[in-house]
Design a protein around this motif. Sequence first.
Motif, PDB file in Angstrom:
ATOM      1  N   ALA A  77      -7.340 -10.092  -0.945  1.00 13.76           N
ATOM      2  CA  ALA A  77      -6.495 -10.818  -1.895  1.00 13.76           C
ATOM      3  C   ALA A  77      -7.054 -10.691  -3.312  1.00 13.76           C
ATOM      4  CB  ALA A  77      -6.394 -12.289  -1.497  1.00 13.76           C
ATOM      5  N   ALA A  78      -8.376 -10.723  -3.445  1.00 11.27           N
ATOM      6  CA  ALA A  78      -9.005 -10.626  -4.762  1.00 11.27           C
ATOM      7  C   ALA A  78      -8.726  -9.278  -5.411  1.00 11.27           C
ATOM      8  CB  ALA A  78     -10.514 -10.850  -4.644  1.00 11.27           C
ATOM      9  N   VAL A  79      -8.869  -8.208  -4.617  1.00  7.98           N
ATOM     10  CA  VAL A  79      -8.646  -6.870  -5.178  1.00  7.98           C
ATOM     11  C   VAL A  79      -7.166  -6.661  -5.492  1.00  7.98           C
ATOM     12  CG1 VAL A  79      -8.856  -4.397  -4.746  1.00  7.98           C
ATOM     13  CG2 VAL A  79     -10.681  -5.936  -4.035  1.00  7.98           C
ATOM     14  N   ALA A  80      -6.282  -7.276  -4.709  1.00 12.48           N
ATOM     15  CA  ALA A  80      -4.853  -7.194  -5.033  1.00 12.48           C
ATOM     16  C   ALA A  80      -4.583  -7.786  -6.412  1.00 12.48           C
ATOM     17  CB  ALA A  80      -4.034  -7.922  -3.968  1.00 12.48           C
ATOM     18  N   VAL A  81      -5.235  -8.904  -6.730  1.00 13.52           N
ATOM     19  CA  VAL A  81      -5.095  -9.506  -8.064  1.00 13.52           C
ATOM     20  C   VAL A  81      -5.731  -8.599  -9.111  1.00 13.52           C
ATOM     21  CG1 VAL A  81      -5.653 -11.501  -9.503  1.00 13.52           C
ATOM     22  CG2 VAL A  81      -5.005 -11.836  -7.117  1.00 13.52           C
ATOM     23  N   ASP A  82      -6.867  -7.994  -8.772  1.00 14.30           N
ATOM     24  CA  ASP A  82      -7.512  -7.063  -9.708  1.00 14.30           C
ATOM     25  C   ASP A  82      -6.584  -5.905 -10.061  1.00 14.30           C
ATOM     26  OD1 ASP A  82      -9.927  -8.457  -9.896  1.00 14.30           O
ATOM     27  OD2 ASP A  82     -10.745  -7.493  -8.105  1.00 14.30           O
ATOM     28  N   LEU A  83      -5.859  -5.398  -9.083  1.00 17.99           N
ATOM     29  CA  LEU A  83      -4.900  -4.318  -9.341  1.00 17.99           C
ATOM     30  C   LEU A  83      -3.792  -4.784 -10.286  1.00 17.99           C
ATOM     31  CD1 LEU A  83      -4.577  -2.739  -5.789  1.00 17.99           C
ATOM     32  CD2 LEU A  83      -5.283  -1.522  -7.850  1.00 17.99           C
ATOM     33  N   THR A  84      -3.338  -6.021 -10.098  1.00 15.58           N
ATOM     34  CA  THR A  84      -2.315  -6.575 -10.987  1.00 15.58           C
ATOM     35  C   THR A  84      -2.835  -6.660 -12.416  1.00 15.58           C
ATOM     36  OG1 THR A  84      -1.346  -7.866  -9.182  1.00 15.58           O
ATOM     37  CG2 THR A  84      -0.847  -8.587 -11.424  1.00 15.58           C
ATOM     38  N   ILE A  85      -4.094  -7.076 -12.559  1.00 17.54           N
ATOM     39  CA  ILE A  85      -4.695  -7.188 -13.896  1.00 17.54           C
ATOM     40  C   ILE A  85      -4.809  -5.811 -14.535  1.00 17.54           C
ATOM     41  CG2 ILE A  85      -6.785  -7.835 -15.153  1.00 17.54           C
ATOM     42  CD1 ILE A  85      -7.237  -9.967 -12.910  1.00 17.54           C
ATOM     43  N   MET A  86      -5.280  -4.834 -13.768  1.00 14.26           N
ATOM     44  CA  MET A  86      -5.437  -3.484 -14.313  1.00 14.26           C
ATOM     45  C   MET A  86      -4.097  -2.912 -14.774  1.00 14.26           C
ATOM     46  SD  MET A  86      -8.237  -1.782 -11.714  1.00 14.26           S
ATOM     47  CE  MET A  86      -8.369  -0.253 -12.647  1.00 14.26           C
ATOM     48  N   ALA A  87      -3.074  -3.086 -13.942  1.00 17.74           N
ATOM     49  CA  ALA A  87      -1.746  -2.588 -14.315  1.00 17.74           C
ATOM     50  C   ALA A  87      -1.243  -3.283 -15.577  1.00 17.74           C
ATOM     51  CB  ALA A  87      -0.762  -2.794 -13.166  1.00 17.74           C
ATOM     52  N   LEU A  94       0.454   1.676  -5.420  1.00 13.94           N
ATOM     53  CA  LEU A  94       0.987   3.045  -5.360  1.00 13.94           C
ATOM     54  C   LEU A  94       2.103   3.264  -6.370  1.00 13.94           C
ATOM     55  CD1 LEU A  94       1.668   5.234  -2.278  1.00 13.94           C
ATOM     56  CD2 LEU A  94       3.557   4.773  -3.828  1.00 13.94           C
ATOM     57  N   ALA A  95       3.098   2.387  -6.396  1.00 11.96           N
ATOM     58  CA  ALA A  95       4.250   2.583  -7.284  1.00 11.96           C
ATOM     59  C   ALA A  95       3.823   2.554  -8.752  1.00 11.96           C
ATOM     60  CB  ALA A  95       5.317   1.533  -7.011  1.00 11.96           C
ATOM     61  N   SER A  96       2.950   1.599  -9.111  1.00 14.94           N
ATOM     62  CA  SER A  96       2.491   1.506 -10.502  1.00 14.94           C
ATOM     63  C   SER A  96       1.732   2.761 -10.907  1.00 14.94           C
ATOM     64  CB  SER A  96       1.600   0.281 -10.685  1.00 14.94           C
ATOM     65  OG  SER A  96       2.343  -0.911 -10.533  1.00 14.94           O
ATOM     66  N   ALA A  97       0.885   3.271 -10.008  1.00 13.04           N
ATOM     67  CA  ALA A  97       0.098   4.463 -10.326  1.00 13.04           C
ATOM     68  C   ALA A  97       1.001   5.676 -10.521  1.00 13.04           C
ATOM     69  CB  ALA A  97      -0.920   4.730  -9.216  1.00 13.04           C
ATOM     70  N   PHE A  98       1.969   5.856  -9.630  1.00 12.70           N
ATOM     71  CA  PHE A  98       2.878   6.991  -9.754  1.00 12.70           C
ATOM     72  C   PHE A  98       3.709   6.875 -11.033  1.00 12.70           C
ATOM     73  CE2 PHE A  98       2.016   8.308  -5.410  1.00 12.70           C
ATOM     74  CZ  PHE A  98       2.248   9.680  -5.462  1.00 12.70           C
ATOM     75  N   SER A 123      14.871  -2.364 -10.264  1.00  9.66           N
ATOM     76  CA  SER A 123      13.718  -2.951 -10.941  1.00  9.66           C
ATOM     77  C   SER A 123      13.279  -2.070 -12.105  1.00  9.66           C
ATOM     78  CB  SER A 123      12.550  -3.112  -9.958  1.00  9.66           C
ATOM     79  OG  SER A 123      12.085  -1.837  -9.535  1.00  9.66           O
ATOM     80  N   GLN A 124      12.400  -2.603 -12.937  1.00  9.73           N
ATOM     81  CA  GLN A 124      11.892  -1.841 -14.069  1.00  9.73           C
ATOM     82  C   GLN A 124      11.122  -0.607 -13.602  1.00  9.73           C
ATOM     83  OE1 GLN A 124       8.331  -2.409 -17.122  1.00  9.73           O
ATOM     84  NE2 GLN A 124       9.804  -4.080 -17.303  1.00  9.73           N
ATOM     85  N   GLU A 125      10.256  -0.780 -12.594  1.00  4.13           N
ATOM     86  CA  GLU A 125       9.501   0.358 -12.071  1.00  4.13           C
ATOM     87  C   GLU A 125      10.446   1.434 -11.562  1.00  4.13           C
ATOM     88  OE1 GLU A 125       6.839  -1.167  -9.104  1.00  4.13           O
ATOM     89  OE2 GLU A 125       5.107  -1.034 -10.433  1.00  4.13           O
ATOM     90  N   HIS A 126      11.504   1.016 -10.871  1.00  5.74           N
ATOM     91  CA  HIS A 126      12.474   1.967 -10.314  1.00  5.74           C
ATOM     92  C   HIS A 126      13.149   2.751 -11.442  1.00  5.74           C
ATOM     93  CE1 HIS A 126      14.993   3.411  -7.010  1.00  5.74           C
ATOM     94  NE2 HIS A 126      16.036   3.298  -7.810  1.00  5.74           N
ATOM     95  N   ALA A 127      13.559   2.060 -12.478  1.00  3.70           N
ATOM     96  CA  ALA A 127      14.234   2.723 -13.601  1.00  3.70           C
ATOM     97  C   ALA A 127      13.301   3.702 -14.303  1.00  3.70           C
ATOM     98  CB  ALA A 127      14.747   1.678 -14.592  1.00  3.70           C
TER      99      ALA A 127
END
Length: 627
Positions: free
Chosen positions: A277-287, A354-358, A392-396
């Motif tokens: 859960a912590a790393v999932a939040v870390d990914l959100t922060i990085m993005a 994955l989606a954010s990175a791509f 969604s924004q990512e999709h567009a």
Amino acid sequence: MAEIEHDVRVGEPGWELIDGSHELSGPPPEVSRTLPATAPLALPTEYLKWESFEHLVAAMAREVEGAYEAHVYGRRGQKQHGIDVVGFFDSEKPRVYQAKHYETYSAAKLTKAVQTFLDGKRPFGSSYLVVMTTADVSDTAITDELHTLREANPDLTIRLWGKQELSDKLQNHPLIVTRFFGPETARLVCPKLQQPSAEVKTAAVASDAMVRGPVQHLDLHNDLAAAHALRTEQPARAAAEFQRVAKALEEAGFAAHALQVRRSQSEALHEAKDTAAAVAVDLTIMAGELESGEPGLALSVARRLEIQDTDVPETFARGLQALGTLAAYEHDHDVTLDDVADAVDALQDGDAGLASAFMMFAECAVAENRLELITDRAEQFEAACRSTSSGSQEHARLRACLADAGVDEGWEDLQHTIRSSWKPQLAALLMARLGRSLILRQKAPAALARYDDAIALATEVGAIDDAVNWLQTQSLIRVRFGLTQPLSMNEGYRRILTLRAAGDGGSVLPTGVRFRERALSRMYKKRLADASQALIAYRSRSVVTADWSGEHEAEHLRAAAPAGTAARTGAASPPGRRQCGRAGRCGGAPTGEASVVGARPRPGQHAQLVPRQCPSRGGGGCRSRAR
């Protein structure tokens, strides 16, 4: 005169361009009466006046059919050869439209309409005729005659749109329906307006939030204090409270403040030993930091995990590696876009981030004109696109990058669904991205028309910054392609002043960051390393938002920057290959081996979460469960 496709020249006598100043681009002279609530869900076209119906035909050519230009053919009293409006398209011959304002329609009227066109000179080489009428055409005799006419003229596509056909086509275009039939009818006919929508958050900020801060303004200060108090004894409960506060801040539009609370949430989850859960939040922060143009702050998250020697689950490690490599590419400049590609290639279905990175990788590839990095991975990008929420924004943003790269049909398919399938702010973004694509294909008139559409949509949703940038882009297009116009009351600069007076700020992709101003400020303060990163962020942001004038300015500033800045931006390097340039620290020479986040570890070697540093910088190793 500016020349456009199909041997048609703007300004020829006998027809008029329907531009923003033309009467047919304005509201109709009269709005139809409201549709009774108990009536069948078909638009009351029979109540439209002739002039209003002509406006509707022009609107449908542009806003439903997707023509980049529409023209009224001929003046009243001239022989029109069975043509009322002509629509010009990017990838096909023009289409011609007849407007037939009748209370009733018959097979004989259809035959006469088609024959008039066939007997005329058939200008523009058009082989596509659309007959529109206000009347109902659901009659067997009319259907039979339409079939007969099509068989007799196989080289001509014939469409007949009556009351029901127009209603069906317009139900996904609530703005047109509202303009011509009124808001009450639009609510009855358009499914999008029948569904209750979530409250739209605006960019308007209460003065109290600015004086006392958003936490106090939203009455969250006690909750935040309680979360901090819980961290020592109950870190898991503290993390839940931090999450609740961060979510409230995000929903109220205070994304930057929410990121700070997310950092506390992550720390609490790490203390509670809930690593996943912590790393999932870390990914959100990085993005979030990457979106704000702060790759250094994104890297700091990965480096914290590295220092703490965090045992990261494999599905999260690959996401961290991909986002960390993107951050290093944008911040350190000794990491190349090919290194980012390696990190993204390592991602697997179901990996976090994955989606954010791509999406971010695709946008970097578009900005560097390395479209082969997308086409070579078309299947992976399509899968990433499917993993996002439709609309969604990512999709567009992913779809725009795929279209830029020409994957599948490129923009050919996407452009016809922009108005009907996307909410206005994303439709504005996609229209502008289509306009940018048309510029690069040397199709200036079509690009100007698409930017017109984007400006109109952005203005409706309050995205003033984008509307201004796109107006400036139009001015640059006209200069570059020799399409300058005589000065008029409605020239671009006056429209920009009007938009600025109406309200400053607002974007279809809000971040709260003024990328241009930040870059200029850092250049002025001679913070060359920071200015380098800010200029790259400004250029990337301009590409993502289709601000072509911003792209040019960012490139000009990079070229004109002092030597230290230019070296860090890689002005002399091929696209996607930037040199280190840390004079005095690692000799200003390329670092040689690219050892980056996402590089596949050799047997027995732990995967790294951030690039190995230049010799002058230390470095540790963050453990991954992928041994």
